[in-house]
Design a protein around this motif. Structure first.
Motif, PDB file in Angstrom:
ATOM      1  N   TYR A 234      59.561 -23.200  31.658  1.00 40.96           N
ATOM      2  CA  TYR A 234      58.244 -23.791  31.443  1.00 40.96           C
ATOM      3  C   TYR A 234      58.209 -24.333  30.016  1.00 40.96           C
ATOM      4  O   TYR A 234      58.181 -23.577  29.049  1.00 40.96           O
ATOM      5  CB  TYR A 234      57.146 -22.751  31.659  1.00 40.96           C
ATOM      6  CG  TYR A 234      55.754 -23.248  31.370  1.00 40.96           C
ATOM      7  CD1 TYR A 234      55.120 -24.135  32.239  1.00 40.96           C
ATOM      8  CD2 TYR A 234      55.064 -22.831  30.236  1.00 40.96           C
ATOM      9  CE1 TYR A 234      53.838 -24.591  31.982  1.00 40.96           C
ATOM     10  CE2 TYR A 234      53.777 -23.275  29.975  1.00 40.96           C
ATOM     11  CZ  TYR A 234      53.176 -24.156  30.849  1.00 40.96           C
ATOM     12  OH  TYR A 234      51.909 -24.612  30.594  1.00 40.96           O
ATOM     13  N   LEU A 235      58.242 -25.652  29.877  1.00 40.09           N
ATOM     14  CA  LEU A 235      58.294 -26.296  28.571  1.00 40.09           C
ATOM     15  C   LEU A 235      56.884 -26.525  28.024  1.00 40.09           C
ATOM     16  O   LEU A 235      55.979 -26.889  28.762  1.00 40.09           O
ATOM     17  CB  LEU A 235      59.022 -27.645  28.666  1.00 40.09           C
ATOM     18  CG  LEU A 235      60.382 -27.662  29.373  1.00 40.09           C
ATOM     19  CD1 LEU A 235      60.970 -29.066  29.304  1.00 40.09           C
ATOM     20  CD2 LEU A 235      61.324 -26.643  28.767  1.00 40.09           C
ATOM     21  N   TYR A 236      56.732 -26.338  26.711  1.00 36.65           N
ATOM     22  CA  TYR A 236      55.434 -26.588  26.084  1.00 36.65           C
ATOM     23  C   TYR A 236      55.640 -26.758  24.588  1.00 36.65           C
ATOM     24  O   TYR A 236      56.696 -26.401  24.034  1.00 36.65           O
ATOM     25  CB  TYR A 236      54.456 -25.439  26.368  1.00 36.65           C
ATOM     26  CG  TYR A 236      54.826 -24.130  25.709  1.00 36.65           C
ATOM     27  CD1 TYR A 236      54.257 -23.752  24.490  1.00 36.65           C
ATOM     28  CD2 TYR A 236      55.755 -23.263  26.288  1.00 36.65           C
ATOM     29  CE1 TYR A 236      54.602 -22.547  23.878  1.00 36.65           C
ATOM     30  CE2 TYR A 236      56.101 -22.064  25.688  1.00 36.65           C
ATOM     31  CZ  TYR A 236      55.526 -21.717  24.477  1.00 36.65           C
ATOM     32  OH  TYR A 236      55.873 -20.536  23.869  1.00 36.65           O
ATOM     33  N   VAL A 237      54.632 -27.308  23.916  1.00 34.13           N
ATOM     34  CA  VAL A 237      54.688 -27.469  22.463  1.00 34.13           C
ATOM     35  C   VAL A 237      54.292 -26.159  21.805  1.00 34.13           C
ATOM     36  O   VAL A 237      53.244 -25.591  22.107  1.00 34.13           O
ATOM     37  CB  VAL A 237      53.754 -28.600  21.990  1.00 34.13           C
ATOM     38  CG1 VAL A 237      53.700 -28.650  20.463  1.00 34.13           C
ATOM     39  CG2 VAL A 237      54.226 -29.940  22.536  1.00 34.13           C
ATOM     40  N   LYS A 238      55.119 -25.705  20.888  1.00 32.88           N
ATOM     41  CA  LYS A 238      54.906 -24.402  20.277  1.00 32.88           C
ATOM     42  C   LYS A 238      53.683 -24.397  19.361  1.00 32.88           C
ATOM     43  O   LYS A 238      53.494 -25.265  18.531  1.00 32.88           O
ATOM     44  CB  LYS A 238      56.134 -23.982  19.466  1.00 32.88           C
ATOM     45  CG  LYS A 238      55.992 -22.588  18.845  1.00 32.88           C
ATOM     46  CD  LYS A 238      57.269 -22.110  18.215  1.00 32.88           C
ATOM     47  CE  LYS A 238      57.086 -20.738  17.585  1.00 32.88           C
ATOM     48  NZ  LYS A 238      56.579 -19.744  18.565  1.00 32.88           N
ATOM     49  N   SER A 239      52.839 -23.403  19.558  1.00 28.75           N
ATOM     50  CA  SER A 239      51.729 -23.080  18.665  1.00 28.75           C
ATOM     51  C   SER A 239      51.299 -21.666  19.017  1.00 28.75           C
ATOM     52  O   SER A 239      51.674 -21.141  20.079  1.00 28.75           O
ATOM     53  CB  SER A 239      50.555 -24.052  18.814  1.00 28.75           C
ATOM     54  OG  SER A 239      49.873 -23.816  20.031  1.00 28.75           O
ATOM     55  N   GLU A 240      50.519 -21.053  18.167  1.00 27.55           N
ATOM     56  CA  GLU A 240      50.098 -19.673  18.429  1.00 27.55           C
ATOM     57  C   GLU A 240      49.313 -19.580  19.735  1.00 27.55           C
ATOM     58  O   GLU A 240      49.553 -18.685  20.555  1.00 27.55           O
ATOM     59  CB  GLU A 240      49.241 -19.171  17.264  1.00 27.55           C
ATOM     60  CG  GLU A 240      48.838 -17.706  17.389  1.00 27.55           C
ATOM     61  CD  GLU A 240      48.073 -17.206  16.182  1.00 27.55           C
ATOM     62  OE1 GLU A 240      47.436 -16.143  16.282  1.00 27.55           O
ATOM     63  OE2 GLU A 240      48.115 -17.887  15.135  1.00 27.55           O
ATOM     64  N   GLU A 241      48.365 -20.510  19.941  1.00 25.01           N
ATOM     65  CA  GLU A 241      47.561 -20.482  21.161  1.00 25.01           C
ATOM     66  C   GLU A 241      48.410 -20.802  22.387  1.00 25.01           C
ATOM     67  O   GLU A 241      48.297 -20.153  23.432  1.00 25.01           O
ATOM     68  CB  GLU A 241      46.412 -21.483  21.057  1.00 25.01           C
ATOM     69  CG  GLU A 241      45.383 -21.165  19.989  1.00 25.01           C
ATOM     70  CD  GLU A 241      45.825 -21.598  18.595  1.00 25.01           C
ATOM     71  OE1 GLU A 241      46.919 -22.207  18.471  1.00 25.01           O
ATOM     72  OE2 GLU A 241      45.084 -21.332  17.643  1.00 25.01           O
ATOM     73  N   ASN A 242      49.291 -21.813  22.269  1.00 26.30           N
ATOM     74  CA  ASN A 242      50.132 -22.191  23.405  1.00 26.30           C
ATOM     75  C   ASN A 242      51.106 -21.087  23.781  1.00 26.30           C
ATOM     76  O   ASN A 242      51.427 -20.895  24.960  1.00 26.30           O
ATOM     77  CB  ASN A 242      50.901 -23.474  23.085  1.00 26.30           C
ATOM     78  CG  ASN A 242      50.007 -24.689  23.059  1.00 26.30           C
ATOM     79  OD1 ASN A 242      48.848 -24.628  23.470  1.00 26.30           O
ATOM     80  ND2 ASN A 242      50.526 -25.803  22.576  1.00 26.30           N
ATOM     81  N   ASP A 243      51.609 -20.356  22.771  1.00 22.78           N
ATOM     82  CA  ASP A 243      52.504 -19.229  23.045  1.00 22.78           C
ATOM     83  C   ASP A 243      51.818 -18.199  23.946  1.00 22.78           C
ATOM     84  O   ASP A 243      52.390 -17.728  24.935  1.00 22.78           O
ATOM     85  CB  ASP A 243      52.928 -18.553  21.739  1.00 22.78           C
ATOM     86  CG  ASP A 243      53.915 -19.379  20.931  1.00 22.78           C
ATOM     87  OD1 ASP A 243      54.495 -20.326  21.491  1.00 22.78           O
ATOM     88  OD2 ASP A 243      54.095 -19.071  19.738  1.00 22.78           O
ATOM     89  N   ALA A 244      50.581 -17.853  23.578  1.00 20.95           N
ATOM     90  CA  ALA A 244      49.850 -16.832  24.332  1.00 20.95           C
ATOM     91  C   ALA A 244      49.594 -17.286  25.768  1.00 20.95           C
ATOM     92  O   ALA A 244      49.763 -16.508  26.718  1.00 20.95           O
ATOM     93  CB  ALA A 244      48.522 -16.519  23.628  1.00 20.95           C
ATOM     94  N   VAL A 245      49.205 -18.535  25.937  1.00 17.21           N
ATOM     95  CA  VAL A 245      48.922 -19.056  27.281  1.00 17.21           C
ATOM     96  C   VAL A 245      50.199 -19.133  28.113  1.00 17.21           C
ATOM     97  O   VAL A 245      50.223 -18.729  29.287  1.00 17.21           O
ATOM     98  CB  VAL A 245      48.252 -20.443  27.189  1.00 17.21           C
ATOM     99  CG1 VAL A 245      48.191 -21.100  28.560  1.00 17.21           C
ATOM    100  CG2 VAL A 245      46.853 -20.321  26.598  1.00 17.21           C
ATOM    101  N   ALA A 246      51.284 -19.642  27.525  1.00 20.48           N
ATOM    102  CA  ALA A 246      52.538 -19.796  28.265  1.00 20.48           C
ATOM    103  C   ALA A 246      53.085 -18.452  28.733  1.00 20.48           C
ATOM    104  O   ALA A 246      53.543 -18.309  29.875  1.00 20.48           O
ATOM    105  CB  ALA A 246      53.565 -20.512  27.402  1.00 20.48           C
TER     106      ALA A 246
END
Length: 535
Positions: A382-394
Motif C-alpha cells: 500500500y503506497l502513500y506519501v509519508k507523514s505522521e498522519e498518513n503513517d497512522a492511517v496507513a
C-alpha cells in the motif's frame, strides 16, 4: 447564443457596501499582521501550492475576476482586471464551444507600464506548458487546445489570445460554468509580464520586493517577515489596511503563540478550539489500479472497500478529521440552498452499527472473486506519501484488511516524487491519495476519472461514466448538470475504482475587533477589505 456578462462598477460598489452591513467602518490606516503558515517556498504563481503562499500572491496580483463577500459571508464574482465580459457559444461536433471576450480596464503594473491582454496570454501559456511542471496546469483543461498544446509543447495551440492590448479572448471546450469563478480568480492564473519573469538572473520569484505586480499591494520589505503596502498604481482606491505584514510559523502551535501574544491579528492554522473550523477541499482515498491484477476484479475492490472502518481511520488521523461521505468533500458549491455534499447526501454508510454487516459481505465477496481467503492474494504493498498522519492511517487501514479479510498489505511510505513516478508508470496495486481538484466544482473532482484523462491513475475505464461526463461538460441547464454530477459520483463509487476514507479541516481565527476578511474555500485569504469594527 450571445450572453452579456458585463458588470458595471455600481455592482462592485454595492457588494463592497454589503460587507459593512451591521457595523460602522473606522478608517484608521490599519496596519494588519497575519500568520497564514510557514515561510513561502515559492511565490511563483504556477508553483505556489500552500494557502499561505497563495494568500500573498492574492494581494500582489489581480486576475480577470475577483471574489467579494456580503455581510452574510456569501461570495460573488465581480470584475477584477476585466472591465466587462461577454460570452458567446456555438454548437460544434460533440458539444458546444464557448468564447469569452474580456475587455480590460485601464490599469498599470507597479512600475508604471500598462497591463495588457498579452500578459494574460503569456501567463496562461506558461501555466499550461508541461515543461514548467505546474501542479495547477489542469486548471486550464477547460480551454480549447489544452490537450494538443500539452502533447506537442506548442503553446500557441491553447485558445487564449490577445485581440489587442485591451481585449483577451478565451475559447472553452464546453460550458464549464465554473470558469469565471474558479479559473479567472485563481492565483495560478494571475497575469505576468514576460520581461519581468524571463530577463532576471536566477529565480525571478526569490525576492518579492522586486516583483512587478498589478494587485492592490506591493511587497516593500522581505526577511523574517514580509511587509506589503498599498500599491499606489492600483486602479482602484483601497479602504482596507494600509499595510499587511505576514509572519511565518509552520507549526500550528507556533502560529497560535503568535496570535496569543498579539503579534498577529489573524492566524491560520489556529488551535482547534480557537476559531472557526473550515473543511479542506480534499478527500483522502484508497485508489485501486483497475488495469492490473488483482484489482481488475471489481468484486475484490468492493470487498476491500466494504471492510474499511472510516470512523476508526478518522479518529487515528486527528480531531479535525471526519469520515468521508463520498468523493466530493464538504465546501464544494451546488446552489444557494447548500453545497454539493449536503444536497446529495452521504453515499457511504458510516453508521458503526452497519460495519459488522459490511465486513460479512466483504468476506463473501472475496470468496466470489475466487479467493478462499485474503491470504491467497499474496502480499500487497500500500503506497502513500509519508507523514505522521498518513503513517497512522496507513497502518490502521492495512490492519483492518488483515483482520477482516486476511489480506496481507504492507504500508510503504514514499516521497511525493517517488509515488508520482509509480502512479504514472502503473507499477502499483494500491495507493493512498488526497483527491483534490484544480477548481472548486464537482465536475473538476470527477473529470480526473475519465478514461482518457492524464490524471486517471486508477486506469478506470467506463463508457457510461465517460458519456455522463461528456454530457456534463456541455450541459446548459444548471439543475440537470448537478443531477448528472451526482449520478457520476455514484457510478464511480459503484464501480469501486476508489474508496474514500476521510475529510480533513483546519481552524482560523481573527480578532473580534476586526471584520471584512474573506477566506476562499480553496484555501487562501483576502485581507484587503479588513477594517476595525466600531465599539
Amino acid at each position: 447564443m450571445n450572453r452579456s456578462l458585463k458588470r458595471p462598477l455600481t455592482l462592485f460598489l454595492l457588494l463592497t457596501l454589503l460587507l459593512l452591513t451591521g457595523c460602522t467602518k473606522i478608517s484608521d490606516g490599519l496596519s494588519l499582521s497575519v500568520c497564514t503558515g510557514g515561510k513561502p517556498e515559492s511565490l511563483d504563481p504556477i508553483h505556489a501550492t500552500d494557502p499561505g503562499e497563495q494568500t500573498i500572491l492574492n494581494h500582489l496580483y489581480e486576475n480577470l475576476m475577483r471574489v467579494t463577500a456580503d455581510a452574510s459571508g456569501r461570495t460573488s464574482v465581480t470584475n477584477g482586471m476585466a472591465k466587462s465580459v461577454d460570452m458567446e457559444e456555438e454548437t460544434v461536433e460533440g458539444g458546444v464551444a464557448v468564447t469569452y471576450t474580456f475587455r480590460l480596464r485601464t490599469a498599470r503594473w507597479s512600475d508604471g507600464q500598462a497591463v495588457k491582454a498579452s500578459d494574460f496570454v503569456y501567463a496562461w501559456q506558461r501555466l499550461a506548458d508541461p515543461a514548467n511542471n505546474s501542479p495547477y496546469a489542469g486548471l486550464l483543461s477547460c480551454v480549447s487546445g489544452f490537450s494538443e498544446a500539452r502533447e506537442t509543447g506548442d503553446m500557441s495551440l491553447l485558445q487564449v489570445s490577445a485581440k489587442n492590448d485591451s481585449t483577451l479572448i478565451v475559447v472553452l471546450n464546453g460550458r464549464h460554468d465554473w470558469f469565471l469563478k474558479e479559473v479567472c480568480t485563481a492565483p495560478a492564473a494571475m497575469p505576468l509580464r514576460r520581461d519581468a519573469v524571463e530577463t532576471q538572473s536566477g529565480s525571478w520569484s526569490d525576492d518579492p520586493t522586486a516583483f512587478v505586480t498589478n494587485g492592490p499591494y506591493a511587497a516593500v520589505e522581505s526577511g523574517d517577515t514580509l511587509r506589503l503596502e498599498q500599491n499606489d498604481r492600483y486602479y482602484a482606491d483601497l479602504s482596507g489596511p494600509r499595510t499587511i505584514t505576514f509572519h511565518f510559523a509552520a507549526a500550528a502551535e507556533d502560529a497560535q503563540a503568535l496570535y496569543e501574544s498579539k503579534t498577529v491579528d489573524v492566524v491560520w492554522p489556529a488551535a482547534e478550539d480557537a476559531g472557526i473550523w473550515l473543511p479542506a477541499l480534499e478527500t483522502s482515498a484508497v485508489v485501486f489500479n483497475c488495469a492490473a491484477e488483482p484489482f481488475s476484479d471489481v468484486l475484490l475492490r468492493r470487498a476491500l472497500s466494504l471492510s474499511i472502518d472510516r470512523n476508526a481511520l478518522a479518529e487515528a488521523a486527528g480531531t479535525l478529521v471526519k469520515p468521508a461521505e463520498g468523493v466530493i468533500p464538504s465546501g464544494v458549491p451546488e446552489s444557494e440552498e447548500g453545497d454539493f455534499r449536503t444536497t446529495g447526501g452521504p453515499l457511504l454508510d458510516n453508521d458503526p452499527d452497519a460495519y459488522a454487516e459490511a465486513c460479512a459481505q466483504a468476506k463473501t465477496l472475496i470468496q466470489e472473486a475466487g479467493y478462499n481467503s485474503g491470504e491467497d492474494l499474496g502480499e500487497l504493498e500500500y503506497l502513500y506519501v509519508k507523514s505522521e498522519e498518513n503513517d497512522a492511517v496507513a497502518e490502521l487501514l492495512c490492519r483492518q484488511w488483515q483482520e477482516v479479510l486476511d489480506v496481507q498489505a504492507t504500508p510503504k511510505p514514499l516521497s511525493e516524487a517517488a509515488l508520482s513516478a509509480a502512479l504514472q508508470s502503473g507499477e502499483y496495486a494500491l495507493t493512498g491519495l488526497n483527491l483534490t481538484a484544480s477548481a472548486n466544482d464537482a465536475e473538476c473532482y470527477l473529470s480526473n476519472w475519465i478514461s482518457s484523462d492524464a490524471g486517471n491513475v486508477a486506469r478506470y475505464k467506463s463508457t457510461a461514466y465517460d458519456t455522463l461526463m461528456s454530457v456534463i461538460a456541455s450541459a446548459g441547464d444548471g439543475a440537470a448538470r448537478m443531477g448528472c454530477l451526482h449520478d457520476a459520483e455514484e457510478l464511480l463509487l459503484m464501480d469501486y475504482a476508489l474508496a474514500p476514507l476521510c475529510n480533513s479541516g483546519s481552524v482560523w481565527a481573527m480578532r473580534d475587533t476586526l471584520t471584512g476578511a474573506i477566506r476562499d474555500p480553496r484555501g487562501w485569504f483576502t485581507f484587503s477589505g479588513v477594517f476595525t469594527r466600531s465599539t
